[in-house]
Design a protein around this motif. Structure first.
Motif, PDB file in Angstrom:
ATOM      1  N   VAL A  15       0.983  -1.187  -0.054  1.00 12.80           N
ATOM      2  CA  VAL A  15      -0.030   0.051  -0.154  1.00 12.80           C
ATOM      3  C   VAL A  15       0.838   1.217   0.079  1.00 12.80           C
ATOM      4  O   VAL A  15       1.950   1.001   0.465  1.00 12.80           O
ATOM      5  CB  VAL A  15      -0.984  -0.129   1.375  1.00 12.80           C
ATOM      6  CG1 VAL A  15      -1.749  -1.342   1.022  1.00 12.80           C
ATOM      7  CG2 VAL A  15      -0.031   0.164   2.624  1.00 12.80           C
ATOM      8  N   LYS A  16       0.389   2.314  -0.518  1.00  9.74           N
ATOM      9  CA  LYS A  16       1.218   3.584  -0.586  1.00  9.74           C
ATOM     10  C   LYS A  16       1.271   4.207   0.758  1.00  9.74           C
ATOM     11  O   LYS A  16       2.055   4.847   0.971  1.00  9.74           O
ATOM     12  CB  LYS A  16       0.688   4.597  -1.796  1.00  9.74           C
ATOM     13  CG  LYS A  16       0.784   3.657  -3.063  1.00  9.74           C
ATOM     14  CD  LYS A  16       1.181   4.468  -4.147  1.00  9.74           C
ATOM     15  CE  LYS A  16       1.146   3.997  -5.489  1.00  9.74           C
ATOM     16  NZ  LYS A  16       2.210   3.471  -5.734  1.00  9.74           N
ATOM     17  N   ASP A  17       0.246   4.287   1.419  1.00  7.50           N
ATOM     18  CA  ASP A  17       0.108   4.975   2.662  1.00  7.50           C
ATOM     19  C   ASP A  17      -0.592   4.016   3.702  1.00  7.50           C
ATOM     20  O   ASP A  17      -1.824   3.800   3.521  1.00  7.50           O
ATOM     21  CB  ASP A  17      -0.781   6.300   2.590  1.00  7.50           C
ATOM     22  CG  ASP A  17      -0.922   6.911   3.821  1.00  7.50           C
ATOM     23  OD1 ASP A  17      -0.934   6.454   4.992  1.00  7.50           O
ATOM     24  OD2 ASP A  17      -1.307   8.327   3.503  1.00  7.50           O
ATOM     25  N   ARG A  37       4.703  -3.409  12.893  1.00  9.74           N
ATOM     26  CA  ARG A  37       6.055  -3.391  12.971  1.00  9.74           C
ATOM     27  C   ARG A  37       6.704  -2.411  11.892  1.00  9.74           C
ATOM     28  O   ARG A  37       5.983  -2.175  11.007  1.00  9.74           O
ATOM     29  CB  ARG A  37       7.079  -4.730  13.019  1.00  9.74           C
ATOM     30  CG  ARG A  37       7.115  -5.359  11.598  1.00  9.74           C
ATOM     31  CD  ARG A  37       7.696  -6.814  11.471  1.00  9.74           C
ATOM     32  NE  ARG A  37       7.718  -7.299  10.589  1.00  9.74           N
ATOM     33  CZ  ARG A  37       6.845  -8.032   9.970  1.00  9.74           C
ATOM     34  NH1 ARG A  37       5.800  -8.447  10.561  1.00  9.74           N
ATOM     35  NH2 ARG A  37       6.986  -8.754   8.800  1.00  9.74           N
ATOM     36  N   GLY A  38       8.167  -2.083  12.073  1.00 10.68           N
ATOM     37  CA  GLY A  38       8.662  -1.312  10.653  1.00 10.68           C
ATOM     38  C   GLY A  38       8.763  -0.013  11.222  1.00 10.68           C
ATOM     39  O   GLY A  38       8.087   0.512  11.901  1.00 10.68           O
ATOM     40  N   GLU A  39       9.542   0.840  10.497  1.00  7.25           N
ATOM     41  CA  GLU A  39       9.346   2.372  10.618  1.00  7.25           C
ATOM     42  C   GLU A  39       9.876   3.053   9.500  1.00  7.25           C
ATOM     43  O   GLU A  39      10.824   2.543   8.587  1.00  7.25           O
ATOM     44  CB  GLU A  39      10.608   2.511  11.439  1.00  7.25           C
ATOM     45  CG  GLU A  39      10.730   4.054  12.043  1.00  7.25           C
ATOM     46  CD  GLU A  39      11.967   4.083  13.375  1.00  7.25           C
ATOM     47  OE1 GLU A  39      12.484   5.147  13.229  1.00  7.25           O
ATOM     48  OE2 GLU A  39      11.784   3.255  14.075  1.00  7.25           O
ATOM     49  N   ASP A  43      15.193   0.373   6.438  1.00  3.66           N
ATOM     50  CA  ASP A  43      14.991  -0.793   5.763  1.00  3.66           C
ATOM     51  C   ASP A  43      13.906  -1.544   5.995  1.00  3.66           C
ATOM     52  O   ASP A  43      13.201  -2.408   5.169  1.00  3.66           O
ATOM     53  CB  ASP A  43      16.223  -1.774   5.608  1.00  3.66           C
ATOM     54  CG  ASP A  43      17.267  -0.777   4.743  1.00  3.66           C
ATOM     55  OD1 ASP A  43      17.082   0.078   3.910  1.00  3.66           O
ATOM     56  OD2 ASP A  43      18.486  -1.283   5.103  1.00  3.66           O
ATOM     57  N   ALA A  44      13.299  -1.365   7.419  1.00  3.74           N
ATOM     58  CA  ALA A  44      12.160  -2.230   8.003  1.00  3.74           C
ATOM     59  C   ALA A  44      10.924  -1.274   7.584  1.00  3.74           C
ATOM     60  O   ALA A  44      10.605  -0.490   8.233  1.00  3.74           O
ATOM     61  CB  ALA A  44      12.336  -2.531   9.363  1.00  3.74           C
ATOM     62  N   ARG A  45      10.267  -1.547   6.508  1.00  3.23           N
ATOM     63  CA  ARG A  45       9.202  -1.017   5.955  1.00  3.23           C
ATOM     64  C   ARG A  45       7.867  -1.068   6.913  1.00  3.23           C
ATOM     65  O   ARG A  45       8.067  -2.294   7.535  1.00  3.23           O
ATOM     66  CB  ARG A  45       8.711  -1.114   4.559  1.00  3.23           C
ATOM     67  CG  ARG A  45       9.376  -0.959   3.637  1.00  3.23           C
ATOM     68  CD  ARG A  45       9.140  -1.276   2.139  1.00  3.23           C
ATOM     69  NE  ARG A  45       9.842  -1.134   1.080  1.00  3.23           N
ATOM     70  CZ  ARG A  45      10.202  -0.058   0.534  1.00  3.23           C
ATOM     71  NH1 ARG A  45       9.574   1.292   0.993  1.00  3.23           N
ATOM     72  NH2 ARG A  45      11.235   0.011  -0.510  1.00  3.23           N
ATOM     73  N   PRO A  46       7.071  -0.134   7.016  1.00  5.25           N
ATOM     74  CA  PRO A  46       6.098  -0.366   7.922  1.00  5.25           C
ATOM     75  C   PRO A  46       5.093  -1.452   7.644  1.00  5.25           C
ATOM     76  O   PRO A  46       4.723  -1.673   6.438  1.00  5.25           O
ATOM     77  CB  PRO A  46       5.211   1.114   7.849  1.00  5.25           C
ATOM     78  CG  PRO A  46       6.233   1.981   7.485  1.00  5.25           C
ATOM     79  CD  PRO A  46       7.300   1.059   6.547  1.00  5.25           C
ATOM     80  N   VAL A  47       4.737  -2.321   8.429  1.00  4.74           N
ATOM     81  CA  VAL A  47       3.856  -3.554   8.149  1.00  4.74           C
ATOM     82  C   VAL A  47       2.764  -3.604   9.000  1.00  4.74           C
ATOM     83  O   VAL A  47       3.115  -3.377  10.137  1.00  4.74           O
ATOM     84  CB  VAL A  47       4.601  -4.898   8.204  1.00  4.74           C
ATOM     85  CG1 VAL A  47       4.010  -5.986   8.042  1.00  4.74           C
ATOM     86  CG2 VAL A  47       5.745  -4.663   7.130  1.00  4.74           C
ATOM     87  N   ALA A  48       1.433  -3.894   8.782  1.00  8.20           N
ATOM     88  CA  ALA A  48       0.549  -4.177   9.535  1.00  8.20           C
ATOM     89  C   ALA A  48      -0.187  -5.374   9.426  1.00  8.20           C
ATOM     90  O   ALA A  48      -0.532  -5.422   8.123  1.00  8.20           O
ATOM     91  CB  ALA A  48      -0.419  -3.011   9.793  1.00  8.20           C
ATOM     92  N   VAL A  62       1.807  -3.743   3.533  1.00  3.61           N
ATOM     93  CA  VAL A  62       3.427  -3.372   3.796  1.00  3.61           C
ATOM     94  C   VAL A  62       3.330  -2.045   3.043  1.00  3.61           C
ATOM     95  O   VAL A  62       2.993  -1.894   1.860  1.00  3.61           O
ATOM     96  CB  VAL A  62       3.935  -4.465   3.072  1.00  3.61           C
ATOM     97  CG1 VAL A  62       5.631  -4.107   3.114  1.00  3.61           C
ATOM     98  CG2 VAL A  62       3.950  -6.001   3.680  1.00  3.61           C
ATOM     99  N   GLU A  63       3.636  -0.937   3.785  1.00  2.00           N
ATOM    100  CA  GLU A  63       3.850   0.647   3.044  1.00  2.00           C
ATOM    101  C   GLU A  63       4.892   0.284   2.050  1.00  2.00           C
ATOM    102  O   GLU A  63       6.318   0.030   2.583  1.00  2.00           O
ATOM    103  CB  GLU A  63       4.033   1.491   4.136  1.00  2.00           C
ATOM    104  CG  GLU A  63       3.765   2.842   3.585  1.00  2.00           C
ATOM    105  CD  GLU A  63       3.878   4.002   4.698  1.00  2.00           C
ATOM    106  OE1 GLU A  63       2.757   4.262   4.933  1.00  2.00           O
ATOM    107  OE2 GLU A  63       4.966   4.396   5.040  1.00  2.00           O
ATOM    108  N   ASN A  64       4.678   0.822   0.924  1.00  2.00           N
ATOM    109  CA  ASN A  64       5.725   1.144   0.035  1.00  2.00           C
ATOM    110  C   ASN A  64       5.131   2.120  -1.076  1.00  2.00           C
ATOM    111  O   ASN A  64       4.544   1.848  -1.990  1.00  2.00           O
ATOM    112  CB  ASN A  64       6.068  -0.325  -0.722  1.00  2.00           C
ATOM    113  CG  ASN A  64       7.221  -0.115  -1.804  1.00  2.00           C
ATOM    114  OD1 ASN A  64       7.388   1.036  -2.181  1.00  2.00           O
ATOM    115  ND2 ASN A  64       7.321  -1.332  -2.302  1.00  2.00           N
TER     116      ASN A  64
END
Length: 142
Positions: A15-17, A37-39, A43-48, A62-64
């Motif tokens: 997801v973008k946001d 998790r992630g930030e 390198d550790a993308r935000p994940v929910a 996964v935010e990307n």
């Protein structure tokens, strides 16, 4: 853990946001975060991981912001059953107001029921329904 986690357990997509997606799925699919998790900026993308808490199944987001993932849709979709037609109609009113209702509801009769399509913040398709007979069909096919 253990035997509960067999069979279909999750679907995952970029997801973008993440915050916008979490708000959408909480509002329209009654889902909540069960793991995060992630930030941003590392390198550790935000994940929910989100779930409606009705079964051992989660959506992993996964935010990307640069994602080129294929969208789920226009027909491919996540399907969420509502408790009542009134609950579904209330969510559809919110979806109309938010400009995310893609297809007005229609009643296709059994086993499909009353359903409509919404767009999530990334253009993935979410189907809301009432009266689908998934449980009945599974029980009678055993």
């Amino acid at each position: 853990m253990g035997n509960k986690d067999i069979g279909l357990t999750h679907i995952a997509f970029s997801v973008k946001d993440l915050d916008a997606s979490l708000a959408f799925y909480e509002k329209f699919a009654d889902m909540k975060v069960i793991h995060q998790r992630g930030e941003r900026g590392t390198d550790a993308r935000p994940v929910a991981w989100i779930s409606d808490m009705t079964r051992n199944f989660a959506i992993v987001l996964v935010e990307n912001p640069d994602s080129t993932d294929t969208k789920l849709g226009p027909f491919g979709h996540l399907g969420v059953a509502c408790k009542s037609k009134n609950e579904m109609d209330a969510k559809l009113a919110l979806a109309r107001a938010d400009g995310v209702l893609r297809k007005e509801p229609q009643d296709s009769g059994p086993p499909v029921g009353y359903w409509a399509f919404l767009d999530d913040p990334d253009g993935n398709t979410l189907e809301l329904s009432f009266g689908q007979e998934m449980g009945y069909l599974i029980e009678t096919s055993e």
